[in-house]
Design a protein around this motif. Structure first.
Motif, PDB file in Angstrom:
ATOM      1  N   PRO A   1       0.807  -1.237   0.000  1.00  7.42           N
ATOM      2  CA  PRO A   1       0.000   0.000   0.000  1.00  7.42           C
ATOM      3  C   PRO A   1       0.835   1.280   0.000  1.00  7.42           C
ATOM      4  N   ASP A   2       1.883   1.325   0.830  1.00  4.58           N
ATOM      5  CA  ASP A   2       2.695   2.545   0.877  1.00  4.58           C
ATOM      6  C   ASP A   2       3.497   2.734  -0.411  1.00  4.58           C
ATOM      7  N   GLN A   3       3.946   1.622  -1.008  1.00  2.00           N
ATOM      8  CA  GLN A   3       4.671   1.708  -2.273  1.00  2.00           C
ATOM      9  C   GLN A   3       3.761   2.202  -3.389  1.00  2.00           C
ATOM     10  N   LYS A   4       2.542   1.694  -3.413  1.00  2.00           N
ATOM     11  CA  LYS A   4       1.583   2.114  -4.433  1.00  2.00           C
ATOM     12  C   LYS A   4       1.291   3.605  -4.314  1.00  2.00           C
ATOM     13  N   GLU A   5       1.113   4.078  -3.089  1.00  2.00           N
ATOM     14  CA  GLU A   5       0.819   5.504  -2.885  1.00  2.00           C
ATOM     15  C   GLU A   5       1.969   6.375  -3.360  1.00  2.00           C
ATOM     16  N   THR A   6       3.212   5.961  -3.054  1.00  2.00           N
ATOM     17  CA  THR A   6       4.394   6.730  -3.479  1.00  2.00           C
ATOM     18  C   THR A   6       4.492   6.762  -5.002  1.00  2.00           C
ATOM     19  N   LEU A   7       4.260   5.611  -5.638  1.00  2.00           N
ATOM     20  CA  LEU A   7       4.349   5.537  -7.095  1.00  2.00           C
ATOM     21  C   LEU A   7       3.264   6.391  -7.751  1.00  2.00           C
ATOM     22  N   MET A   8       2.039   6.313  -7.252  1.00  2.00           N
ATOM     23  CA  MET A   8       0.937   7.072  -7.852  1.00  2.00           C
ATOM     24  C   MET A   8       1.183   8.575  -7.754  1.00  2.00           C
ATOM     25  N   LYS A   9       1.733   9.035  -6.639  1.00  2.00           N
ATOM     26  CA  LYS A   9       2.048  10.461  -6.490  1.00  2.00           C
ATOM     27  C   LYS A   9       3.092  10.890  -7.518  1.00  2.00           C
ATOM     28  N   ALA A  10       4.087  10.021  -7.758  1.00  4.83           N
ATOM     29  CA  ALA A  10       5.166  10.375  -8.688  1.00  4.83           C
ATOM     30  C   ALA A  10       4.666  10.461 -10.125  1.00  4.83           C
ATOM     31  N   ILE A  11       3.859   9.487 -10.567  1.00  6.90           N
ATOM     32  CA  ILE A  11       3.448   9.490 -11.973  1.00  6.90           C
ATOM     33  C   ILE A  11       2.406  10.564 -12.263  1.00  6.90           C
ATOM     34  N   GLN A  12       1.777  11.112 -11.226  1.00  4.98           N
ATOM     35  CA  GLN A  12       0.805  12.192 -11.430  1.00  4.98           C
ATOM     36  C   GLN A  12       1.466  13.560 -11.495  1.00  4.98           C
ATOM     37  N   ARG A  13       2.772  13.610 -11.272  1.00  4.37           N
ATOM     38  CA  ARG A  13       3.495  14.883 -11.352  1.00  4.37           C
ATOM     39  C   ARG A  13       3.469  15.379 -12.795  1.00  4.37           C
ATOM     40  N   PRO A  14       3.500  16.701 -13.007  1.00  6.95           N
ATOM     41  CA  PRO A  14       3.423  17.235 -14.381  1.00  6.95           C
ATOM     42  C   PRO A  14       4.697  17.003 -15.185  1.00  6.95           C
ATOM     43  N   TYR A  15       5.852  16.894 -14.533  1.00  6.27           N
ATOM     44  CA  TYR A  15       7.089  16.650 -15.262  1.00  6.27           C
ATOM     45  C   TYR A  15       8.081  15.945 -14.346  1.00  6.27           C
ATOM     46  N   GLY A  16       9.106  15.395 -14.970  1.00  6.74           N
ATOM     47  CA  GLY A  16      10.110  14.644 -14.213  1.00  6.74           C
ATOM     48  C   GLY A  16      10.347  13.291 -14.887  1.00  6.74           C
ATOM     49  N   MET A  17      11.211  12.489 -14.269  1.00  7.39           N
ATOM     50  CA  MET A  17      11.542  11.195 -14.847  1.00  7.39           C
ATOM     51  C   MET A  17      11.327  10.084 -13.814  1.00  7.39           C
ATOM     52  N   VAL A  18      10.629   9.027 -14.247  1.00 10.02           N
ATOM     53  CA  VAL A  18      10.433   7.834 -13.431  1.00 10.02           C
ATOM     54  C   VAL A  18      11.138   6.682 -14.131  1.00 10.02           C
ATOM     55  N   LEU A  19      12.023   6.006 -13.404  1.00 11.41           N
ATOM     56  CA  LEU A  19      12.810   4.916 -13.982  1.00 11.41           C
ATOM     57  C   LEU A  19      12.424   3.584 -13.338  1.00 11.41           C
ATOM     58  N   VAL A  20      12.318   2.553 -14.172  1.00 18.39           N
ATOM     59  CA  VAL A  20      12.041   1.201 -13.688  1.00 18.39           C
ATOM     60  C   VAL A  20      13.242   0.337 -14.037  1.00 18.39           C
TER      61      VAL A  20
ATOM     62  N   ALA B   1      14.112  16.462 -21.678  1.00 19.25           N
ATOM     63  CA  ALA B   1      12.655  16.445 -21.822  1.00 19.25           C
ATOM     64  C   ALA B   1      11.986  16.514 -20.462  1.00 19.25           C
ATOM     65  N   ALA B   2      12.545  15.805 -19.491  1.00 21.18           N
ATOM     66  CA  ALA B   2      11.976  15.822 -18.137  1.00 21.18           C
ATOM     67  C   ALA B   2      12.143  17.195 -17.489  1.00 21.18           C
ATOM     68  N   GLN B   3      13.175  17.904 -17.883  1.00 26.04           N
ATOM     69  CA  GLN B   3      13.427  19.223 -17.295  1.00 26.04           C
ATOM     70  C   GLN B   3      12.604  20.323 -17.943  1.00 26.04           C
ATOM     71  N   THR B   4      12.041  20.026 -19.115  1.00 22.76           N
ATOM     72  CA  THR B   4      11.317  21.071 -19.860  1.00 22.76           C
ATOM     73  C   THR B   4       9.811  20.820 -19.908  1.00 22.76           C
ATOM     74  N   GLY B   5       9.274  20.227 -18.842  1.00 18.78           N
ATOM     75  CA  GLY B   5       7.826  20.142 -18.715  1.00 18.78           C
ATOM     76  C   GLY B   5       7.191  18.858 -19.203  1.00 18.78           C
ATOM     77  N   HIS B   6       7.975  17.784 -19.382  1.00 12.82           N
ATOM     78  CA  HIS B   6       7.402  16.508 -19.821  1.00 12.82           C
ATOM     79  C   HIS B   6       7.613  15.443 -18.746  1.00 12.82           C
ATOM     80  N   MET B   7       6.672  14.522 -18.650  1.00 13.33           N
ATOM     81  CA  MET B   7       6.861  13.355 -17.794  1.00 13.33           C
ATOM     82  C   MET B   7       7.504  12.257 -18.646  1.00 13.33           C
ATOM     83  N   VAL B   8       8.613  11.710 -18.200  1.00 19.95           N
ATOM     84  CA  VAL B   8       9.360  10.708 -18.957  1.00 19.95           C
ATOM     85  C   VAL B   8       9.434   9.414 -18.154  1.00 19.95           C
ATOM     86  N   PHE B   9       9.105   8.321 -18.813  1.00 23.61           N
ATOM     87  CA  PHE B   9       9.247   6.978 -18.228  1.00 23.61           C
ATOM     88  C   PHE B   9      10.312   6.232 -19.027  1.00 23.61           C
ATOM     89  N   SER B  10      11.120   5.442 -18.322  1.00 19.77           N
ATOM     90  CA  SER B  10      12.100   4.622 -19.036  1.00 19.77           C
ATOM     91  C   SER B  10      12.572   3.488 -18.140  1.00 19.77           C
TER      92      SER B  10
END
Length: 574
Positions: A312-331, A416-425
């Motif tokens: 549950p706590d991991q899911k909450e942390t992940l959901m908050k991150a992917i809802q951000r307007p920009y930044g990079m999430v790495l798997v 791209a993550a620094q200029t207002g895009h959400m990036v996944f990789s």
């Protein structure tokens, strides 16, 4: 008795089993003589005529043979017969001599047999396998059923498929792509039906990959189920060329090219509402083309984040991150750890009419309606950097890069993550902290990493225990050495062990669940990055921030009874 034994055809010609029963007083000389003559006249083995006479039943005979000849007796009900080694004893010998291989260890092979006096069978097995034969007594009637079940020849299996009623559609098959030789190869109805059956069996078993492997003297098909390869069939060696041609035609590959690897894709239409994609890879080997088919089931991305196994706590942390307007999430994680499904699940959550999503993959594994997916084609010049530069001119909100492999791709993704895009990789690293040092080793400036990466998740896939699981006692010291804390051992919970049943084919496991390490990039971790901190320093700070390691996340699943301690120790080496 002496008079009877001196009769022609009695003592010298009497079967060994009859002599043993006679010496033990389990039958008379007259009975042995009558049953022996009946077996000869009916052209059946002595043991069949013996059991038909009713003098002794099958179980009593098996017990007698075990005690008399000193061989162990096997209760087949308690043995996972599906784990037997296939192809070690050929079908002709298996059916002709009534034997079946049970296990192979080193240079020894355990063989089920109901008549241990049948030394001809044992000698033939030793000659054919060049192994030391260890007989195991099995009840005769049970042995015959096993041979009937598993001893059918591959040719018979192949021909029977014509009558199975399978009529599936391969959506990518194009008649004009078939040359004369290809048409001749794929028109072989048994081969067509056999391939269809293999694909359906793989889907029904929940397999992730199918391996078609040619060798010098046999042809093997294996499925990867729950991360483990299982041998499924050994069709006739003669069909390897036709089977390879059939797969290559429906995958839009060049069937005349057998010297270099090829990659393709095909779609199997199961119904009007469901289809399964397959990624196909061919590899020239010494004895033909090995073909591996990866099953790409788009429904996996529709399962929802709850089905992936986040705490549950991991899911909450992940959901908050992917809802951000920009930044990079790495798997991160090794091949086959479920990174793609995790990313697609996140994209599916974010896939709304008001959001523009673009992905660059090599290749696109799952089709997501509403998402602009691009296949990387290095030969044509469509590389990850080229695709990313094009994306930035397409007004994207969210960008997914299949994998960051080099500095150029990393630089563009970070900008791209620094200029207002959400990036996944994704990256191939062992855990979340080492991902940051990997980026630095690529040449990415620490301040760029600190200002763009907002969360890293490392993951593994562990096998989920089947419903046949049972509680087990594990010493407290062993649990502590595995990573449990003293406080974790309090309470009346018990770890579970794998048992095995029909539902899980005797493995004790059914399905898989994710083990995750979710590491948000806090201000404290940013400071470590900016000072060129090592992976150990980043990990130490992450622990202070409350980030659990992969092992600790796995132990939570053990305590919940979802998987076994052995499985977690195996997939989270520390």
């Amino acid at each position: 008795m002496a008079a009877v034994l001196s009769n022609p055809g009695s003592s010298a010609a009497m079967p060994g089993l009859a002599r043993a029963l006679l010496q033990a007083g389990r039958m008379t000389a007259l009975q042995a003589d009558v049953i022996g003559k009946q077996a000869v006249s009916e052209k059946t083995p002595f043991i069949d005529a013996l059991l038909a006479s009713g003098i002794i039943d099958a179980w009593s005979l098996a017990t007698f043979c075990s005690e008399t000849f000193g061989y162990p007796i096997l209760d087949v009900a308690s043995f996972n017969i599906a784990s037997r080694p296939e192809g070690v004893i050929d079908n002709k010998l298996m059916q002709g001599q009534r034997v079946i291989a049970l296990a192979k260890r080193g240079n020894k092979i355990s063989v089920a047999i109901s008549d241990p006096t049948n030394t001809t069978a044992l000698d033939q097995i030793k000659f054919q396998t060049e192994l030391t034969v260890e007989p195991v007594i099995v009840e005769h009637t049970v042995l015959l059923k096993l041979i009937e079940l598993y001893g059918e020849s591959a040719e018979q299996s192949l021909n029977k498929l014509n009558d199975d009623g399978l009529d599936l559609e391969f959506a990518t098959e194009e008649p004009e792509a078939q040359n004369a030789q290809g048409a001749a190869d794929i028109d072989d109805a048994p081969v067509v039906k056999f391939l269809q059956k293999m694909l359906i069996d793989a889907i029904n078993l929940g397999a992730s990959d199918l391996h078609f492997e040619p060798f010098e003297k046999f042809y093997r098909i294996r499925f990867r189920v729950d991360g483990v390869l299982r041998e499924i069939a050994q069709p006739p060696l003669a069909i390897k060329e036709k089977l390879a041609s059939r797969i290559k035609v429906i995958s839009k590959l060049d069937i005349s090219e057998k010297r270099v690897p090829q990659d393709g894709r095909m779609k199997l239409v199961l119904s009007k509402t469901r289809s399964i994609d397959f990624r196909v890879s061919t590899l020239p080997t010494l004895f033909g083309e090995k073909i591996v088919m990866r099953i790409l089931d788009g429904s996996q991305a529709q399962m929802g984040i709850e089905a992936l196994g986040y705490d549950p706590d991991q899911k909450e942390t992940l959901m908050k991150a992917i809802q951000r307007p920009y930044g990079m999430v790495l798997v991160t994680g090794p091949t086959g750890s479920g990174k793609t499904v995790s990313l697609y699940t996140c994209l599916n959550i974010l896939n709304q009419p008001g959001i523009n999503i673009a992905t660059a993959e090599d290749p696109a594994e799952i089709n997501l309606p509403g998402v602009n997916q691009v296949n990387i084609n290095d030969r044509a010049g469509l590389t990850f950097p080229v695709a990313l530069k094009a994306f930035l001119r397409q007004d994207p909100d969210i960008i997914m890069v299949g994998e960051i492999r080099d500095l150029e791709t990393a630089d563009i993704a970070i900008k791209a993550a620094q200029t207002g895009h959400m990036v996944f990789s994704t990256l191939h690293t062992n855990d979340a902290p080492s991902t940051l040092t990997r980026l630095m080793n690529m040449g990415v400036a620490p301040f760029n990493i600190a200002s763009s990466v907002i969360l890293i998740t490392a993951q593994r896939l562990a096998r989920r225990l089947c419903v046949c699981k049972q509680p087990t006692d594990i010493p407290a010291q062993t649990l502590l050495e595995a990573g449990f804390k003293e406080a974790d051992l309090e309470g009346d919970w018990k770890p579970y062990m794998a048992v095995g049943c029909e539902r899980c084919s005797g493995s004790g496991y059914k399905g898989r669940l994710g083990i995750y390490q979710i590491m948000p990039i806090t201000e404290a971790i940013e400071k470590v990055i900016l000072t060129h901190g090592t992976a150990l320093e980043i990990e130490a700070q992450a622990r202070l921030d409350g980030v659990r390691t992969l092992r600790e996340s796995g132990l939570v699943k053990v305590k919940l009874g979802l998987t076994s301690l052995e499985e977690i120790l195996g997939c989270t080496n520390e």
